[in-house]
Write a protein that holds these residues in place. Structure first.
Motif, PDB file in Angstrom:
ATOM      1  N   LEU A  44       0.831  -1.208   0.000  1.00  0.00           N
ATOM      2  CA  LEU A  44       0.000   0.000   0.000  1.00  0.00           C
ATOM      3  C   LEU A  44       0.863   1.254   0.000  1.00  0.00           C
ATOM      4  O   LEU A  44       0.535   2.248  -0.649  1.00  0.00           O
ATOM      5  N   VAL A  45       1.971   1.195   0.741  1.00  0.00           N
ATOM      6  CA  VAL A  45       2.882   2.342   0.776  1.00  0.00           C
ATOM      7  C   VAL A  45       3.460   2.609  -0.605  1.00  0.00           C
ATOM      8  O   VAL A  45       3.537   3.754  -1.064  1.00  0.00           O
ATOM      9  N   GLY A  46       3.836   1.541  -1.295  1.00  0.00           N
ATOM     10  CA  GLY A  46       4.379   1.702  -2.641  1.00  0.00           C
ATOM     11  C   GLY A  46       3.361   2.287  -3.597  1.00  0.00           C
ATOM     12  O   GLY A  46       3.689   3.153  -4.416  1.00  0.00           O
ATOM     13  N   ARG A  47       2.114   1.796  -3.521  1.00  0.00           N
ATOM     14  CA  ARG A  47       1.068   2.351  -4.391  1.00  0.00           C
ATOM     15  C   ARG A  47       0.827   3.826  -4.098  1.00  0.00           C
ATOM     16  O   ARG A  47       0.659   4.634  -5.022  1.00  0.00           O
ATOM     17  N   PHE A  48       0.791   4.149  -2.818  1.00  0.00           N
ATOM     18  CA  PHE A  48       0.574   5.546  -2.443  1.00  0.00           C
ATOM     19  C   PHE A  48       1.715   6.412  -2.947  1.00  0.00           C
ATOM     20  O   PHE A  48       1.498   7.515  -3.462  1.00  0.00           O
ATOM     21  N   ASP A  50       3.618   5.821  -5.541  1.00  0.00           N
ATOM     22  CA  ASP A  50       3.489   5.936  -7.002  1.00  0.00           C
ATOM     23  C   ASP A  50       2.476   7.011  -7.371  1.00  0.00           C
ATOM     24  O   ASP A  50       2.694   7.801  -8.301  1.00  0.00           O
ATOM     25  N   THR A  51       1.358   7.051  -6.638  1.00  0.00           N
ATOM     26  CA  THR A  51       0.321   8.044  -6.931  1.00  0.00           C
ATOM     27  C   THR A  51       0.822   9.460  -6.668  1.00  0.00           C
ATOM     28  O   THR A  51       0.680  10.354  -7.512  1.00  0.00           O
ATOM     29  N   ILE A  52       1.410   9.671  -5.494  1.00  0.00           N
ATOM     30  CA  ILE A  52       1.927  10.998  -5.164  1.00  0.00           C
ATOM     31  C   ILE A  52       3.053  11.376  -6.119  1.00  0.00           C
ATOM     32  O   ILE A  52       3.174  12.537  -6.529  1.00  0.00           O
ATOM     33  N   GLY A  53       3.886  10.413  -6.487  1.00  0.00           N
ATOM     34  CA  GLY A  53       4.979  10.693  -7.410  1.00  0.00           C
ATOM     35  C   GLY A  53       4.475  11.165  -8.763  1.00  0.00           C
ATOM     36  O   GLY A  53       5.038  12.085  -9.363  1.00  0.00           O
ATOM     37  N   ARG A  54       3.400  10.534  -9.261  1.00  0.00           N
ATOM     38  CA  ARG A  54       2.827  10.983 -10.541  1.00  0.00           C
ATOM     39  C   ARG A  54       2.263  12.394 -10.427  1.00  0.00           C
ATOM     40  O   ARG A  54       2.406  13.208 -11.348  1.00  0.00           O
ATOM     41  N   LEU A  55       1.607  12.677  -9.313  1.00  0.00           N
ATOM     42  CA  LEU A  55       1.010  14.000  -9.136  1.00  0.00           C
ATOM     43  C   LEU A  55       2.084  15.079  -8.992  1.00  0.00           C
ATOM     44  O   LEU A  55       1.930  16.187  -9.518  1.00  0.00           O
ATOM     45  N   PRO A  59      10.289  10.905  -8.669  1.00  0.00           N
ATOM     46  CA  PRO A  59      10.410   9.452  -8.524  1.00  0.00           C
ATOM     47  C   PRO A  59       9.684   8.969  -7.274  1.00  0.00           C
ATOM     48  O   PRO A  59       9.525   9.714  -6.304  1.00  0.00           O
ATOM     49  N   ARG A  60       9.265   7.719  -7.274  1.00  0.00           N
ATOM     50  CA  ARG A  60       8.487   7.189  -6.160  1.00  0.00           C
ATOM     51  C   ARG A  60       9.229   7.284  -4.825  1.00  0.00           C
ATOM     52  O   ARG A  60       8.613   7.489  -3.782  1.00  0.00           O
ATOM     53  N   TRP A  61      10.557   7.134  -4.858  1.00  0.00           N
ATOM     54  CA  TRP A  61      11.314   7.158  -3.597  1.00  0.00           C
ATOM     55  C   TRP A  61      11.323   8.552  -2.972  1.00  0.00           C
ATOM     56  O   TRP A  61      11.597   8.698  -1.771  1.00  0.00           O
ATOM     57  N   ALA A  62      11.041   9.574  -3.777  1.00  0.00           N
ATOM     58  CA  ALA A  62      11.057  10.952  -3.275  1.00  0.00           C
ATOM     59  C   ALA A  62       9.663  11.506  -3.052  1.00  0.00           C
ATOM     60  O   ALA A  62       9.514  12.696  -2.741  1.00  0.00           O
ATOM     61  N   ALA A  63       8.621  10.684  -3.164  1.00  0.00           N
ATOM     62  CA  ALA A  63       7.260  11.201  -3.150  1.00  0.00           C
ATOM     63  C   ALA A  63       6.740  11.514  -1.753  1.00  0.00           C
ATOM     64  O   ALA A  63       6.096  12.550  -1.535  1.00  0.00           O
ATOM     65  N   LEU A  64       7.003  10.633  -0.788  1.00  0.00           N
ATOM     66  CA  LEU A  64       6.376  10.756   0.530  1.00  0.00           C
ATOM     67  C   LEU A  64       7.229  11.502   1.545  1.00  0.00           C
ATOM     68  O   LEU A  64       6.694  12.136   2.459  1.00  0.00           O
ATOM     69  N   THR A  65       8.538  11.415   1.403  1.00  0.00           N
ATOM     70  CA  THR A  65       9.438  11.975   2.408  1.00  0.00           C
ATOM     71  C   THR A  65       9.241  13.465   2.673  1.00  0.00           C
ATOM     72  O   THR A  65       9.258  13.883   3.841  1.00  0.00           O
ATOM     73  N   TYR A  67       6.687  15.403   2.795  1.00  0.00           N
ATOM     74  CA  TYR A  67       5.531  15.690   3.642  1.00  0.00           C
ATOM     75  C   TYR A  67       5.696  15.092   5.036  1.00  0.00           C
ATOM     76  O   TYR A  67       5.428  15.764   6.042  1.00  0.00           O
ATOM     77  N   LEU A  68       6.147  13.850   5.101  1.00  0.00           N
ATOM     78  CA  LEU A  68       6.345  13.214   6.408  1.00  0.00           C
ATOM     79  C   LEU A  68       7.437  13.914   7.199  1.00  0.00           C
ATOM     80  O   LEU A  68       7.306  14.132   8.407  1.00  0.00           O
ATOM     81  N   HIS A  69       8.509  14.284   6.533  1.00  0.00           N
ATOM     82  CA  HIS A  69       9.619  14.954   7.219  1.00  0.00           C
ATOM     83  C   HIS A  69       9.177  16.310   7.754  1.00  0.00           C
ATOM     84  O   HIS A  69       9.519  16.680   8.889  1.00  0.00           O
TER      85      HIS A  69
END
Length: 610
Positions: A44-48, A50-55, A59-65, A67-69
């Motif tokens: 689920l984390v990977g899918r999320f 991927d979605t944020i990365g597209r928006l 890249p997917r590895w840089a999508a969530l950090t 906001y969380l950081h």
């Protein structure tokens, strides 16, 4: 030699079990995520991601950090200022989670660690030119490794803080080794966040969203750096006052140079707005809804203006020139501006007698911080593949080596100056005869405190004091009143002091440059640490003693000096490792950016020739 352990402020078994359980569950969850992602399974984390990365176009590895950081940093900052206010108002904790203020700090640190582990788990091409190889086929960005290391150092500070309390008694100073370990780890993670932004820019190019993230990150650096000055901002510093302007100069010159050396006009004002909005919001939230004392803070407006003016006059083509000139101006005009602000809102106004020293040291610290900021800006620009940073003269080894030397000189100048000013002494040789003018009696007595100083020349020392005040704290609030001269050698508190309940009332004297002494007026009996009640009577002669004996009453005095030195030495080693880690990983990313730029430039020349 057996040293009996203290029990006040230490963790109970249930607290240790809860913390161990929470951290254990988190690490198990992260391990499962790492295993599933590295074995090609869907999460689920990977899918999320991927979605944020597209928006976001990253890249997917840089999508969530990002906001969380950001949320984690905000939680840590809010928790630290809240926690310090609680300590000042109410005294020591009953354990690591004896106050709710520790929870946002704890979970904020966990969030910093997760924001580093996520890109490690999600790492997949495209990746920056220079990465860290974990296994065959598994490479991770340098920024992810750096965030994880910084967060881990910060988390280790939690159990070490409990160990420190057991060995030395509760440490109620912000600058205790374990406190600095936690705060430093979180602050240093911001440099990793800036590195991550540059890595993404290398792959995807610049855009407004990434510029906004950089502005927020530099604003967060200003906010986080102010944590080191918190004792001064709350009015209960335990180290020489000269350090407050130096810390302000250090943070402002470094942060504003990092940003303005790479970005266009007005960007320092945007970072300043982030700083003022969030820092002011935290101060309001702690003071109003939570009912604790107000945490003051420097404005940094003049400092931002100075950097913008220097960039306007000199440009930012030479980053080190920009940093050096900006730092010198911040160390002079910026110090004068903050001196004026201290007389408007700071709890301890800076005396005019301190200005020459503040400016003298400020020039050194400002120049050094500007060079450090310029070094970081140069490396981030190389990581990002910025066009003007990849010219042949910037790629030459001798030119790169010269920038390393300038950055190292700046860092040494800053650290050496700050550490020169840190040591405290207690050699005032001052005593006084106290008289009390009762205002309230009964169960909650208060009194004006008048003291006639001795020896006869003590008044001359007091007249050039950095501070001379009556202070009461930890009884449900904070009270500090300047000692006003009423006759030669005689001084009276501007308002009455409480002398009941849990209040700890004293007279504090800080003589230039580093003598910090105090005399008791009132302190309650404290059976938990074996300290008797203290009540100064009318006409009693009091001796001024080392201020640590009053402000840090919970600290043990029966611990060998070598153990204290070992604790601070361990902190120095950890701090050095973090600085080395930042320099190595940022430098590694920059080398990758330079090689990639050279490769692209060579390919472009071949196409033009063909």
């Amino acid at each position: 030699m057996a040293i009996p352990l203290a029990t006040t402020g230490t963790a109970t078994f249930d607290q240790i079990a809860i913390v161990t359980g929470v951290v254990g569950l988190l690490y198990v969850a992260l391990a499962v995520l790492l295993w599933r992602e590295r074995t090609g399974r869907v999460t689920l984390v990977g899918r999320f991601a991927d979605t944020i990365g597209r928006l976001d176009g990253v890249p997917r590895w840089a999508a969530l950090t990002p906001y969380l950081h950001a949320v984690s940093l905000l939680a840590c900052a809010f928790g630290v200022w809240w926690d310090i206010a609680v300590h000042i108002d109410k005294g020591r904790d009953t354990g690591p989670f004896g106050t709710p203020a520790h929870y946002p700090i704890f979970f904020g640190i966990l969030g910093v660690i997760v924001s580093g582990v996520l890109p490690i788990a999600l790492a997949r091409k495209p990746l920056p030119a220079r990465t860290i190889k974990l296994t065959k086929g598994w490479r991770i960005p340098c920024s992810a490794a750096l965030i994880t290391v910084c967060g881990t150092f910060a988390l280790v500070g939690f159990p070490l803080d409990d160990v420190w309390h057991r060995l030395f008694g509760e440490d109620v100073t912000l600058w205790g080794p374990t406190h600095l370990l936690m705060i430093g780890g979180v602050v240093f993670s911001i440099f990793a966040r800036l590195l991550a932004i540059a890595e993404v820019e290398q792959l995807m190019g610049p855009n407004k969203r990434r510029l906004f993230q950089e502005l927020v990150s530099v604003g967060a650096l200003l906010i986080a750096w102010d944590l080191f000055s918190t004792e001064f901002n709350y009015g209960v510093p335990q180290f020489p006052l000269i350090l407050q302007p130096l810390l302000i100069v250090f943070g402002a010159a470094m942060a504003f140079t990092i940003l303005r050396a790479r970005r266009g006009p007005g960007t320092t004002f945007a970072a300043l707005a982030v700083y003022l909005l969030i820092r002011g919001g935290i101060a309001w939230a702690v003071a109003e809804p939570l009912g604790e004392i107000v945490g003051h803070f420097p404005l940094l407006i003049v400092e931002a203006v100075l950097v913008e003016l220097v960039a306007l006059a000199l440009g930012n083509k030479s980053r080190f020139r920009l940093g050096l000139v900006s730092g010198v101006l911040i160390g002079t005009a910026g110090v004068v501006a903050e001196y004026a602000w201290s007389h408007v809102w700071m709890p301890i106004p800076w005396p005019s007698s301190m200005l020459p020293a503040a400016i003298g040291y400020g020039v050194i610290v400002g120049a050094g911080a500007g060079l450090v900021g310029a070094w970081l800006a140069t490396r981030y620009a190389e990581v990002a593949g910025e066009e003007r940073a990849i010219g042949i003269k910037y790629i030459r080894a001798v030119a790169v080596r010269r920038t390393h030397q300038l950055g190292a000189v700046g860092l040494v100048a800053v650290v050496a100056t700050v550490f020169f000013c840190v040591p405290r002494t207690a050699d005032a040789g001052v005593s006084g005869v106290v008289s009390l003018e009762r205002v309230a009696t009964g169960a909650e007595p208060t009194a004006y405190v008048t003291i006639t100083m001795s020896p006869p020349d003590a008044a001359a020392h007091v007249d050039r004091a950095r501070w001379f005040e009556a202070l009461a704290w930890q009884g449900g609030g904070l009270v500090f009143h300047p000692m006003k001269k009423v006759a030669d050698g005689t001084y009276r508190s501007a308002d009455p002091l409480p002398m009941y309940g849990k209040w700890k009332s004293m007279i504090r004297l800080h003589q230039a440059p580093r003598d910090l002494v105090a005399s008791w007026v009132y302190a309650p009996e404290d059976l938990a640490i074996g300290k008797p009640a203290i009540q100064v009577s009318n006409g009693q002669t009091v001796e001024f003693v080392n201020e640590q004996q009053t402000l840090r009453r919970e600290e043990r005095t029966d611990v060998p000096r070598w153990m204290w030195n070992a604790g601070y030495a361990l902190l120095a080693v950890v701090g050095l490792l973090e600085v080395i880690g930042i320099a190595w990983l940022v430098g590694r990313g920059a080398r990758g950016g330079r090689m990639r730029a050279a490769h692209l430039a060579a390919g472009e020349r071949e196409r033009e020739t063909a």
